[in-house]
Write a protein that holds these residues in place. Structure first.
Motif, PDB file in Angstrom:
ATOM      1  N   ILE A   1     -13.600   7.084  -2.830  1.00  0.00           N
ATOM      2  CA  ILE A   1     -13.955   5.755  -2.343  1.00  0.00           C
ATOM      3  C   ILE A   1     -15.436   5.756  -1.979  1.00  0.00           C
ATOM      4  O   ILE A   1     -15.871   6.539  -1.140  1.00  0.00           O
ATOM      5  CB  ILE A   1     -13.088   5.355  -1.127  1.00  0.00           C
TER       6      ILE A   1
ATOM      7  N   SER B   1       0.847  -1.192   0.000  1.00  0.00           N
ATOM      8  CA  SER B   1       0.000   0.000   0.000  1.00  0.00           C
ATOM      9  C   SER B   1       0.877   1.235   0.000  1.00  0.00           C
ATOM     10  O   SER B   1       2.027   1.209   0.413  1.00  0.00           O
ATOM     11  CB  SER B   1      -0.922   0.010   1.226  1.00  0.00           C
TER      12      SER B   1
ATOM     13  N   THR C   1     -13.316  -2.430   0.616  1.00  0.00           N
ATOM     14  CA  THR C   1     -12.608  -3.531  -0.044  1.00  0.00           C
ATOM     15  C   THR C   1     -11.117  -3.458   0.249  1.00  0.00           C
ATOM     16  O   THR C   1     -10.602  -2.422   0.675  1.00  0.00           O
ATOM     17  CB  THR C   1     -12.804  -3.485  -1.562  1.00  0.00           C
ATOM     18  N   GLU C   2     -10.430  -4.548  -0.027  1.00  0.00           N
ATOM     19  CA  GLU C   2      -8.986  -4.566   0.189  1.00  0.00           C
ATOM     20  C   GLU C   2      -8.303  -3.529  -0.718  1.00  0.00           C
ATOM     21  O   GLU C   2      -7.358  -2.862  -0.290  1.00  0.00           O
ATOM     22  CB  GLU C   2      -8.434  -5.971  -0.054  1.00  0.00           C
ATOM     23  N   ALA C   3      -8.785  -3.377  -1.943  1.00  0.00           N
ATOM     24  CA  ALA C   3      -8.217  -2.366  -2.837  1.00  0.00           C
ATOM     25  C   ALA C   3      -8.426  -0.964  -2.269  1.00  0.00           C
ATOM     26  O   ALA C   3      -7.532  -0.113  -2.350  1.00  0.00           O
ATOM     27  CB  ALA C   3      -8.833  -2.482  -4.233  1.00  0.00           C
ATOM     28  N   GLN C   4      -9.585  -0.710  -1.679  1.00  0.00           N
ATOM     29  CA  GLN C   4      -9.850   0.594  -1.071  1.00  0.00           C
ATOM     30  C   GLN C   4      -8.975   0.805   0.155  1.00  0.00           C
ATOM     31  O   GLN C   4      -8.492   1.913   0.389  1.00  0.00           O
ATOM     32  CB  GLN C   4     -11.337   0.715  -0.712  1.00  0.00           C
TER      33      GLN C   4
ATOM     34  N   LYS D   1      -6.020  -0.407   0.586  1.00  0.00           N
ATOM     35  CA  LYS D   1      -4.687  -0.106   0.062  1.00  0.00           C
ATOM     36  C   LYS D   1      -4.627   1.328  -0.452  1.00  0.00           C
ATOM     37  O   LYS D   1      -3.617   2.018  -0.268  1.00  0.00           O
ATOM     38  CB  LYS D   1      -4.315  -1.094  -1.041  1.00  0.00           C
ATOM     39  N   ALA D   2      -5.698   1.804  -1.103  1.00  0.00           N
ATOM     40  CA  ALA D   2      -5.729   3.190  -1.598  1.00  0.00           C
ATOM     41  C   ALA D   2      -5.639   4.177  -0.441  1.00  0.00           C
ATOM     42  O   ALA D   2      -5.049   5.253  -0.579  1.00  0.00           O
ATOM     43  CB  ALA D   2      -7.000   3.436  -2.415  1.00  0.00           C
TER      44      ALA D   2
END
Length: 177
Positions: free
Chosen positions: A14, A2, A99-102, A104-105
């Motif tokens: 997001i 991240s 989410t995991e992507a969020q 990380k963002a």
């Protein structure tokens, strides 16, 4: 991997769902506020999060006096968030489905559950992002565990001081990046 958000950065776009079923964009204040404090919490499985959310409700008016809207969000499912809401007395929006992507963002630390009894998904460790009227991060605080979080009274008082135009207080911590 991240990327950690820096003070002064634009807050990422997001979208999550709140407890009323509304799609909300984190960092976009509601109800006439110009700033928003986004509190990322671990989820229903964390008793310290339950306590912190209840404490946050006690400070809502102080945040409002500073012109700061508040929202809390976790990676929990809707069912887990609903269970969490039976343990808290909140007067601000609570959202779910990060989410995991969020995560990380946002640059928050992500943990793997110790067992299925804890939870059934990877989850975010605590984070606080105070987004100003330009959509930039004015205050950033992330932790890798639930024991280290901003003290809410000091945070509310500090934001009130920052927001006072007589203080002309800039975003701090922008030099090192």
């Amino acid at each position: 991997m991240s990327v950690k958000l820096n003070a002064g950065d634009a807050f990422p776009s997001i979208e999550v769902t709140d407890s009323e079923g509304n799609q909300v964009t984190l960092g976009q204040p509601r109800d006439g506020f110009t700033w928003q404090a986004v509190f990322v919490y671990r989820g229903r499985h964390c008793p310290l999060c339950t306590r912190y959310l209840n404490q946050l409700a006690e400070y809502k008016e102080q945040f409002a006096q500073a012109g700061v809207d508040i929202i809390a969000v976790s990676a929990d499912s809707e069912a887990q968030m609903r269970q969490q809401l039976t343990q808290v007395s909140v007067n601000f929006p609570v959202a779910y489905g990060l989410t995991e992507a969020q995560m990380k963002a946002l640059g928050v630390y992500i943990s793997i559950p110790r067992s299925e009894q804890e939870t059934d998904h990877n989850f975010a460790e605590p984070g606080l992002f105070v987004v100003n009227e330009q959509g930039n991060l004015h205050v950033v605080d992330i932790s890798n565990n639930p024991f280290v979080r901003p003290e809410l009274g000091a945070l509310a008082n500090g934001l009130n001081w920052i927001r006072d135009p007589n203080n002309n207080y800039p975003i701090r911590g922008t030099f090192a990046y």
